[in-house]
Design a protein around this motif. Sequence first.
Motif, mmCIF file in Angstrom:
data_model
loop_
_atom_site.group_PDB
_atom_site.id
_atom_site.type_symbol
_atom_site.label_atom_id
_atom_site.label_comp_id
_atom_site.label_asym_id
_atom_site.label_seq_id
_atom_site.Cartn_x
_atom_site.Cartn_y
_atom_site.Cartn_z
ATOM 1 N N ASP A 56 22.633 -1.339 -21.696
ATOM 2 C CA ASP A 56 22.838 -3.133 -21.826
ATOM 3 C C ASP A 56 21.504 -3.785 -21.282
ATOM 4 O O ASP A 56 21.619 -4.538 -20.644
ATOM 5 C CB ASP A 56 24.216 -3.423 -20.866
ATOM 6 N N GLY A 57 20.627 -3.186 -21.766
ATOM 7 C CA GLY A 57 19.236 -3.591 -21.228
ATOM 8 C C GLY A 57 18.875 -3.389 -20.190
ATOM 9 O O GLY A 57 17.777 -3.760 -19.607
ATOM 10 N N ALA A 58 19.259 -2.419 -19.176
ATOM 11 C CA ALA A 58 19.007 -1.983 -18.021
ATOM 12 C C ALA A 58 18.702 -0.521 -17.916
ATOM 13 O O ALA A 58 19.714 0.348 -18.579
ATOM 14 C CB ALA A 58 19.961 -2.606 -17.063
ATOM 15 N N LEU A 59 17.761 -0.076 -17.354
ATOM 16 C CA LEU A 59 17.775 1.525 -17.021
ATOM 17 C C LEU A 59 18.621 1.745 -15.840
ATOM 18 O O LEU A 59 18.530 1.272 -14.922
ATOM 19 C CB LEU A 59 16.265 1.952 -16.892
ATOM 20 N N ASN A 60 19.362 3.053 -16.064
ATOM 21 C CA ASN A 60 20.245 3.383 -15.135
ATOM 22 C C ASN A 60 19.704 4.208 -14.078
ATOM 23 O O ASN A 60 20.368 4.814 -13.124
ATOM 24 C CB ASN A 60 21.425 4.352 -15.756
ATOM 25 N N GLY A 61 18.421 4.360 -13.745
ATOM 26 C CA GLY A 61 17.701 4.968 -12.731
ATOM 27 C C GLY A 61 17.601 6.338 -12.835
ATOM 28 O O GLY A 61 17.065 7.081 -11.653
ATOM 29 N N THR A 62 17.958 7.141 -13.905
ATOM 30 C CA THR A 62 17.694 8.479 -14.101
ATOM 31 C C THR A 62 16.411 8.726 -14.924
ATOM 32 O O THR A 62 15.856 8.070 -15.605
ATOM 33 C CB THR A 62 18.795 9.209 -14.834
ATOM 34 N N THR A 63 16.242 9.998 -15.129
ATOM 35 C CA THR A 63 15.051 10.650 -15.960
ATOM 36 C C THR A 63 15.213 10.162 -17.461
ATOM 37 O O THR A 63 16.004 10.459 -17.909
ATOM 38 C CB THR A 63 14.826 11.973 -15.815
ATOM 39 N N VAL A 286 -6.837 5.738 15.169
ATOM 40 C CA VAL A 286 -6.051 4.836 15.045
ATOM 41 C C VAL A 286 -4.787 5.406 14.243
ATOM 42 O O VAL A 286 -5.070 6.065 13.099
ATOM 43 C CB VAL A 286 -6.579 3.621 14.100
ATOM 44 N N GLN A 287 -3.685 5.124 14.763
ATOM 45 C CA GLN A 287 -2.327 5.714 14.318
ATOM 46 C C GLN A 287 -2.004 4.765 12.878
ATOM 47 O O GLN A 287 -1.713 3.577 13.069
ATOM 48 C CB GLN A 287 -1.073 5.689 15.090
ATOM 49 N N VAL A 288 -2.192 5.264 11.965
ATOM 50 C CA VAL A 288 -1.694 4.401 10.653
ATOM 51 C C VAL A 288 -0.453 4.697 10.335
ATOM 52 O O VAL A 288 0.123 6.054 10.087
ATOM 53 C CB VAL A 288 -2.670 4.815 9.575
ATOM 54 N N PRO A 289 0.623 3.789 10.254
ATOM 55 C CA PRO A 289 2.178 4.007 9.973
ATOM 56 C C PRO A 289 2.366 4.589 8.757
ATOM 57 O O PRO A 289 1.548 4.302 7.778
ATOM 58 C CB PRO A 289 2.717 2.702 10.354
ATOM 59 N N ALA A 290 3.390 5.265 8.704
ATOM 60 C CA ALA A 290 3.951 5.682 7.357
ATOM 61 C C ALA A 290 4.183 4.354 6.434
ATOM 62 O O ALA A 290 4.723 3.468 6.787
ATOM 63 C CB ALA A 290 5.202 6.802 7.604
ATOM 64 N N VAL A 291 4.060 4.770 5.009
ATOM 65 C CA VAL A 291 4.415 4.034 3.926
ATOM 66 C C VAL A 291 5.801 4.321 3.345
ATOM 67 O O VAL A 291 5.630 5.233 2.840
ATOM 68 C CB VAL A 291 3.176 3.514 2.968
ATOM 69 N N TYR A 292 6.753 3.171 3.254
ATOM 70 C CA TYR A 292 7.760 3.505 2.501
ATOM 71 C C TYR A 292 8.009 2.686 1.267
ATOM 72 O O TYR A 292 7.719 1.387 1.369
ATOM 73 C CB TYR A 292 9.109 3.577 3.191
ATOM 74 N N VAL A 293 8.578 3.093 0.304
ATOM 75 C CA VAL A 293 9.042 2.362 -0.857
ATOM 76 C C VAL A 293 10.338 2.376 -1.225
ATOM 77 O O VAL A 293 11.036 3.370 -0.854
ATOM 78 C CB VAL A 293 8.195 2.640 -2.139
ATOM 79 N N ASP A 294 11.089 1.409 -1.987
ATOM 80 C CA ASP A 294 12.542 1.289 -2.185
ATOM 81 C C ASP A 294 12.683 2.366 -3.314
ATOM 82 O O ASP A 294 12.048 1.963 -4.592
ATOM 83 C CB ASP A 294 12.922 0.050 -2.183
ATOM 84 N N GLU A 295 13.615 3.071 -3.282
ATOM 85 C CA GLU A 295 14.063 3.692 -4.471
ATOM 86 C C GLU A 295 15.448 3.479 -4.843
ATOM 87 O O GLU A 295 16.513 3.562 -3.880
ATOM 88 C CB GLU A 295 14.019 5.458 -4.083
ATOM 89 N N ILE A 296 15.690 3.008 -6.117
ATOM 90 C CA ILE A 296 16.975 2.340 -6.572
ATOM 91 C C ILE A 296 17.917 3.343 -7.167
ATOM 92 O O ILE A 296 17.239 3.640 -8.370
ATOM 93 C CB ILE A 296 16.617 0.866 -7.287
ATOM 94 N N GLU A 309 27.200 -1.432 -6.758
ATOM 95 C CA GLU A 309 26.003 -2.507 -6.572
ATOM 96 C C GLU A 309 25.172 -1.049 -6.567
ATOM 97 O O GLU A 309 25.292 -0.180 -5.902
ATOM 98 C CB GLU A 309 26.148 -3.066 -5.398
ATOM 99 N N PRO A 310 23.883 -1.403 -7.132
ATOM 100 C CA PRO A 310 22.693 -0.535 -6.941
ATOM 101 C C PRO A 310 22.504 0.299 -5.595
ATOM 102 O O PRO A 310 22.536 -0.695 -4.465
ATOM 103 C CB PRO A 310 21.530 -1.135 -7.437
ATOM 104 N N ILE A 311 22.273 1.368 -5.187
ATOM 105 C CA ILE A 311 21.917 1.773 -3.815
ATOM 106 C C ILE A 311 20.498 1.897 -3.776
ATOM 107 O O ILE A 311 19.760 2.614 -4.577
ATOM 108 C CB ILE A 311 22.500 3.573 -3.739
ATOM 109 N N THR A 312 19.848 1.014 -2.538
ATOM 110 C CA THR A 312 18.349 1.306 -2.268
ATOM 111 C C THR A 312 18.306 2.057 -1.118
ATOM 112 O O THR A 312 18.927 1.895 -0.078
ATOM 113 C CB THR A 312 18.196 -0.205 -1.932
#
Length: 358
Positions: A56-63, A286-296, A309-312
């Motif tokens: 339906d025009g949207a990728l379902n988040g899998t490979t 200097v302590q550089v904080p971790a970087v996180y990205v959203d995985e849906i 609803e998509p899980i983030t």
Amino acid sequence: MAAPIAPALPAIPSRSAPEADFDVKMFALFKWATDDFVSFMEAWRAYLETSSTIVDGALNGTTIGQTTPAAGAFTELDVFGSVVVGTPESWTFAASWRGIKVTARHALQATPNAGSVALSSNCAIGPSGWEYTFDAMAGNYAQAGGAHIFNRAVAGVEGDPVTFIETARFEDNGVFKPGADNSQSLGAAAKRWSVVYAGSGAINTSDERSKEQISDLDAAETRVAIAAKGLLKKFKFRDAVAAKGATARWHFGVIAQELASAFEAEGLDAFDYGLLCWDEWWEADVQVPAVYVDEITKLFDEEGNLLAEPITEAVLAEPARIERQTFESAETAPEGAERFDRYGVRYDELIAFILAAL
């Protein structure tokens, strides 16, 4: 969901076989074609819809594509338009650009016809031009017409237009240039180049039209220049001795602090003259904080309908680390930073200064 396995093909009947055996094998082949193989294809349809296709025009988040076996992997992905990777947020690129949005803050964009490409941080080409994607500073590296261009921009507000300031560029003939005339240094007090190899010497501006208050040395300056001639010594650099021991080579020059004292002895401030330099800086871990990205993650039923609803989920992109950083002032340095300073001499000016008194 595992990929469906094709049903085994039944024995193919031979015309030389007995009639009864021929009928049995033909029936098995007919059943395979109308039942087993149809079921297999239906299973593949369900597998593609739930595992590796656009629904339906949207990728379902899998490979997309199989990694095992390798033959199941895509060799090429043709997209007319732009691709968003690693972030749920879409981005509308300018009509004349195509791009890959790698994270919410970074994008790789190109013009299909003009031969330009840009790797940007906290900005992207929107319908009206470059725009901030977050409330922060922005920058990009662009390649256009054979030139490699580095740009930066002051902190801005999400959605506002970006005005870039060029910091440096490599021309298509290999010439390296600063972004603006006579406004940038090559290296820094705490980040020096060790050796510069050149086919000829540096060219310093000496045009009369660029100068004012032109005059001869006065009596006190002449005495300092004569004294400076007597300050020339031979020496070895400590870091070279630490690295090479007795094989470290001898160098010739003055001791900057002694040169400053020679000016002071005549009631002159050495730092009123361009031949003596002094820099200070601060360094700190200097302590550089971790970087996180959203995985849906999106879940679909067999008909391709979104189940919920998509899980983030925040996924670690860069681990926290300790980084040695340099600061130009005590105000910008963190508490506990270590202070450093270093004297330097412009030998072309020092030699001219001494020669003027001879």
